[in-house]
Design a protein around this motif. Structure first.
Motif, mmCIF file in Angstrom:
data_model
loop_
_atom_site.group_PDB
_atom_site.id
_atom_site.type_symbol
_atom_site.label_atom_id
_atom_site.label_comp_id
_atom_site.label_asym_id
_atom_site.label_seq_id
_atom_site.Cartn_x
_atom_site.Cartn_y
_atom_site.Cartn_z
ATOM 1 N N LEU A 509 -22.054 13.282 12.094
ATOM 2 C CA LEU A 509 -23.331 13.709 12.658
ATOM 3 C C LEU A 509 -24.311 12.550 12.838
ATOM 4 C CD1 LEU A 509 -24.147 16.479 13.586
ATOM 5 C CD2 LEU A 509 -25.358 16.825 11.441
ATOM 6 N N SER A 510 -24.142 11.490 12.054
ATOM 7 C CA SER A 510 -25.027 10.324 12.197
ATOM 8 C C SER A 510 -24.715 9.511 13.451
ATOM 9 C CB SER A 510 -24.915 9.431 10.959
ATOM 10 O OG SER A 510 -23.563 8.988 10.790
ATOM 11 N N ASP A 511 -23.513 9.728 14.012
ATOM 12 C CA ASP A 511 -23.132 9.050 15.248
ATOM 13 C C ASP A 511 -23.829 9.757 16.413
ATOM 14 O OD1 ASP A 511 -21.449 8.783 17.757
ATOM 15 O OD2 ASP A 511 -20.436 7.333 16.476
ATOM 16 N N VAL A 534 -20.532 26.784 13.140
ATOM 17 C CA VAL A 534 -20.268 25.384 12.801
ATOM 18 C C VAL A 534 -19.689 25.335 11.396
ATOM 19 C CG1 VAL A 534 -21.199 23.058 12.630
ATOM 20 C CG2 VAL A 534 -22.170 24.661 14.286
ATOM 21 N N GLU A 535 -18.515 24.717 11.274
ATOM 22 C CA GLU A 535 -17.821 24.628 9.984
ATOM 23 C C GLU A 535 -18.181 23.336 9.256
ATOM 24 O OE1 GLU A 535 -13.607 26.655 10.354
ATOM 25 O OE2 GLU A 535 -13.821 25.130 11.897
ATOM 26 N N SER A 539 -25.180 20.224 3.722
ATOM 27 C CA SER A 539 -26.493 19.735 3.308
ATOM 28 C C SER A 539 -27.620 20.395 4.087
ATOM 29 C CB SER A 539 -26.571 18.217 3.504
ATOM 30 O OG SER A 539 -26.575 17.894 4.897
ATOM 31 N N GLN A 540 -28.830 20.321 3.514
ATOM 32 C CA GLN A 540 -30.016 20.854 4.190
ATOM 33 C C GLN A 540 -30.287 20.100 5.484
ATOM 34 O OE1 GLN A 540 -32.005 23.557 3.044
ATOM 35 N NE2 GLN A 540 -32.730 23.369 5.160
ATOM 36 N N GLU A 541 -30.038 18.807 5.465
ATOM 37 C CA GLU A 541 -30.250 17.991 6.671
ATOM 38 C C GLU A 541 -29.373 18.487 7.827
ATOM 39 O OE1 GLU A 541 -29.813 13.319 8.166
ATOM 40 O OE2 GLU A 541 -29.117 13.925 6.170
ATOM 41 N N GLN A 542 -28.116 18.781 7.517
ATOM 42 C CA GLN A 542 -27.222 19.304 8.543
ATOM 43 C C GLN A 542 -27.690 20.677 9.018
ATOM 44 O OE1 GLN A 542 -23.526 19.199 6.344
ATOM 45 N NE2 GLN A 542 -22.999 17.138 7.064
ATOM 46 N N MET A 543 -28.141 21.535 8.085
ATOM 47 C CA MET A 543 -28.644 22.858 8.440
ATOM 48 C C MET A 543 -29.817 22.756 9.406
ATOM 49 S SD MET A 543 -27.417 25.774 7.414
ATOM 50 C CE MET A 543 -28.904 26.752 7.489
ATOM 51 N N GLY A 556 -19.653 26.866 5.357
ATOM 52 C CA GLY A 556 -19.435 25.618 4.631
ATOM 53 C C GLY A 556 -19.948 25.696 3.208
ATOM 54 N N PHE A 557 -19.773 24.603 2.472
ATOM 55 C CA PHE A 557 -20.138 24.563 1.060
ATOM 56 C C PHE A 557 -21.650 24.673 0.841
ATOM 57 C CE2 PHE A 557 -16.123 22.153 -0.588
ATOM 58 C CZ PHE A 557 -15.354 23.200 -0.113
ATOM 59 N N TYR A 558 -22.459 24.478 1.885
ATOM 60 C CA TYR A 558 -23.909 24.621 1.740
ATOM 61 C C TYR A 558 -24.234 26.009 1.208
ATOM 62 C CZ TYR A 558 -28.857 24.982 2.916
ATOM 63 O OH TYR A 558 -30.210 25.161 2.855
ATOM 64 N N PHE A 559 -23.473 27.016 1.679
ATOM 65 C CA PHE A 559 -23.659 28.376 1.184
ATOM 66 C C PHE A 559 -22.650 28.706 0.086
ATOM 67 C CE2 PHE A 559 -25.820 28.881 5.301
ATOM 68 C CZ PHE A 559 -26.996 29.481 4.874
ATOM 69 N N SER A 560 -21.376 28.433 0.358
ATOM 70 C CA SER A 560 -20.377 28.792 -0.665
ATOM 71 C C SER A 560 -19.011 28.214 -0.328
ATOM 72 C CB SER A 560 -20.261 30.317 -0.771
ATOM 73 O OG SER A 560 -19.214 30.674 -1.649
#
Length: 586
Positions: A509-511, A534-535, A539-543, A556-560
């Motif tokens: 995502l930084s690219d 989106v799989e 992180s909150q930043e990605q959200m 994804g792991f952000y939730f579970s």
């Protein structure tokens, strides 16, 4: 010791006395050329006066002459244009050669594989030599006179030649290859085994006559495209084997070129095959063992979308032993309850509300321990067991939904992955309907997840089957979009409801370029009224970024992480107002 002039003379002698049928010295500074060698057929096919034309004029005439097959014409233009040759002159170091693989018209009017090379002239930084040589003798499958010897071999008693194709059988091939290596102990060789993906399905769906026709066409194509020092054999079933001297020609570009040329001449256009390669073989290894190792290289990639070939590595021997153990045990493991389901939730990207989940399969082997799907699913596909397993997962998911309903829990939509092999089953749609209705499940609660590798097969058949699923109330999700050679056409051609964007986007995502592609995919899906999931979100930043991009759902792991049925049932209740406090598990 030769001086520079003598070296140049030796180089010229090698070019003019070798297999090259075209040798031209080009001067990029003057836009001129000097023909050193050119066959009469090409001279007659040229519309301009070669004695007066500039290099650019000859280049343009050749492009428009039809001498280069349309499938590789752009490749020729990009490589052989005067502007690119100037660039190559600067790029090439002393002694280096630039190569491109083409299909050029031969004297018989048929296109045949050829190798075009550019040798920089060390005496002049703006000059070089263009050469063309045939890689094989011909690609004209229809020219039966080239195959007369093969036809005669078909009358062999079966001890040496394969009766269907006339090629050497497995035993005779290995004996001959061993003999060649023994006679040339200082040379190295390559073994290439080709395998048609899901060939047994061709026999099942189109009949054995159609299967034999495909095998015969592949055999004829190999015969007509082999090099002078190649040894060919039918190793068994849909596997063919090629033995050749190691020259370093098995590059990615060359293999993809050969793959494409094969698909152009074989009648079944949706045919998919893979190559396993064992290179640098010598007489210390028998041909039979070399073939087995090439097949080992082939095994892991048979169902990898876009993966055409693999080279053997020593670690593959250990992997094969583990592979065979899992293949042997998996049916019993299903009966013994060693396979189990886990569930990963999907949340609304804007509100955070629970909107669904994906059913995932896990295997807790009694001796090997936990085995993850990326290891056992390809094995199931290889042996066809995946058809039974996918239906098992579908039915277990239906049972879960029914249990939640009986407990007063409002179920959420569940998505289940299906292998492409299921879509070849004529009763596939009827089976999922029968299972769903048996448990009284609302069909809109069940989503079918499919992956891009389905589309290596017939797209028309996929359209019909998926449309039938949708017409019967099921939702369709395209999984892992962006992980392979994604075609935007499928978004318009298939009756999709949702696309799931591959987790690789989150890793990159930084690219800026990659994130812009993600934004473009989400925007395109929204314009086509397709939902997006989106799989791999962690992180909150990605959200925050995905919200701003307009994504619909997050997984994804952000939730579970994926969780057991018991934990997921509690998870549903936690995120639902309509849930009883007492839970029962059956």
């Amino acid at each position: 010791m030769h001086d520079a002039h003598e070296m140049r003379q030796l180089f010229m002698k090698r070019l003019l006395g070798s297999c090259y049928h075209k040798v031209v010295h080009v001067n990029l500074r003057k836009d001129s050329f000097h023909i050193l060698k050119l066959d009469e057929f090409e001279r007659q096919h040229t519309a301009i006066d070669l004695n007066k034309a500039s290099l650019s004029e000859w280049f343009n005439d050749f492009v428009n002459s039809g001498m280069c097959h349309e499938s590789v014409r752009q490749r020729f233009v990009e490589f052989a244009s005067p502007n690119n040759l100037r660039r190559l002159c600067k790029k090439c170091t002393e002694g280096s050669v630039q190569i491109v693989y083409l299909r050029l018209m031969g004297k018989d009017g048929n296109y045949q594989p050829a190798i075009l090379e550019f040798f920089p002239d060390m005496d002049d930084n703006f000059s070089g030599f263009i050469t063309v040589r045939s890689f094989v003798s011909s690609t004209a499958i229809s020219k039966r006179n080239m195959l007369d010897d093969v036809e005669n071999r078909k009358h062999d008693d079966g001890s040496k030649y394969d009766r269907l194709t006339g090629l050497l059988n497995r035993r005779a091939f290995c004996e001959r290859a061993d003999q060649i290596m023994a006679e040339n102990p200082t040379k190295k060789y390559d073994i290439v085994v080709s395998d048609v993906v899901d060939f047994k399905l061709i026999n099942e769906h189109y009949g054995y006559e159609a299967g034999d026709k495909v095998i015969t066409e592949i055999s004829e194509w190999l015969q007509c495209n082999k090099g002078d020092n190649f040894l060919l054999g039918r190793y068994g079933g849909d596997q063919f084997v090629t033995f050749m001297e190691h020259t370093g020609i098995l590059t990615d570009e060359f293999i993809r070129y050969i793959y494409q040329s094969a698909r152009e001449v074989i009648s079944m256009k949706d045919l998919v095959f893979r190559l396993g390669i064992y290179e640098n073989v010598d007489s210390s290894v028998s041909a039979a063992i070399a073939c087995d190792r090439a097949i080992m290289a082939l095994q892991p990639i048979k169902h990898q979308y876009g993966k055409l070939y693999a080279f053997y590595e020593d670690s593959m021997l250990r992997d094969l032993e583990r592979y065979r153990r899992m293949e042997k045990d998996m049916r019993n493991s299903l009966t013994m309850g060693e396979f189990y389901l886990v569930f990963q939730p999907k949340h609304n990207a804007s509100t955070g509300e629970l909107e669904g989940a994906e059913t995932l399969l896990r295997w807790n082997h009694a001796e090997l321990g936990s085995i993850y799907p990326n290891e056992f699913i390809p094995i199931m596909e290889d042996c066809g067991f995946i058809v039974e397993v996918d239906m098992y997962v579908w039915e277990q998911t239906c049972k879960c939904i029914k249990r939640w309903t009986q407990q007063g829990i409002q179920p959420v939509p569940m998505s289940v992955n299906f292998s492409r092999l299921n879509f070849r089953e004529p009763d596939f749609v009827q089976r999922i309907i029968e299972i769903t209705d048996r448990y009284g499940i609302d069909r809109s609660l069940l989503h079918l997840e499919i992956t891009e590798n389905l589309f290596e097969a017939s797209l028309n058949e996929m359209q019909k089957t998926l449309q039938a699923c949708k017409d019967n109330g099921f939702k369709i999700e395209l999984d892992d979009f962006g992980s392979g050679y994604s075609s935007l056409n499928v978004l318009g051609d298939l009756p999709l409801d949702t696309i799931k964007l591959d987790k690789s986007f989150m890793n990159e995502l930084s690219d800026k370029k990659r994130s812009n592609i993600l934004l473009g995919c989400i925007s395109l899906a929204n314009s086509l009224e397709l939902n997006t999931i989106v799989e791999g979100v962690e992180s909150q930043e990605q959200m925050d970024m995905l919200r701003s991009y307009g994504a619909n759902m997050i997984q994804g792991f952000y939730f579970s992480k994926p969780m057991s049925e018991e934990d997921f049932t509690a998870y549903i209740c936690k995120h639902s107002q309509n849930c009883q406090k007492t839970l029962r598990f059956h």
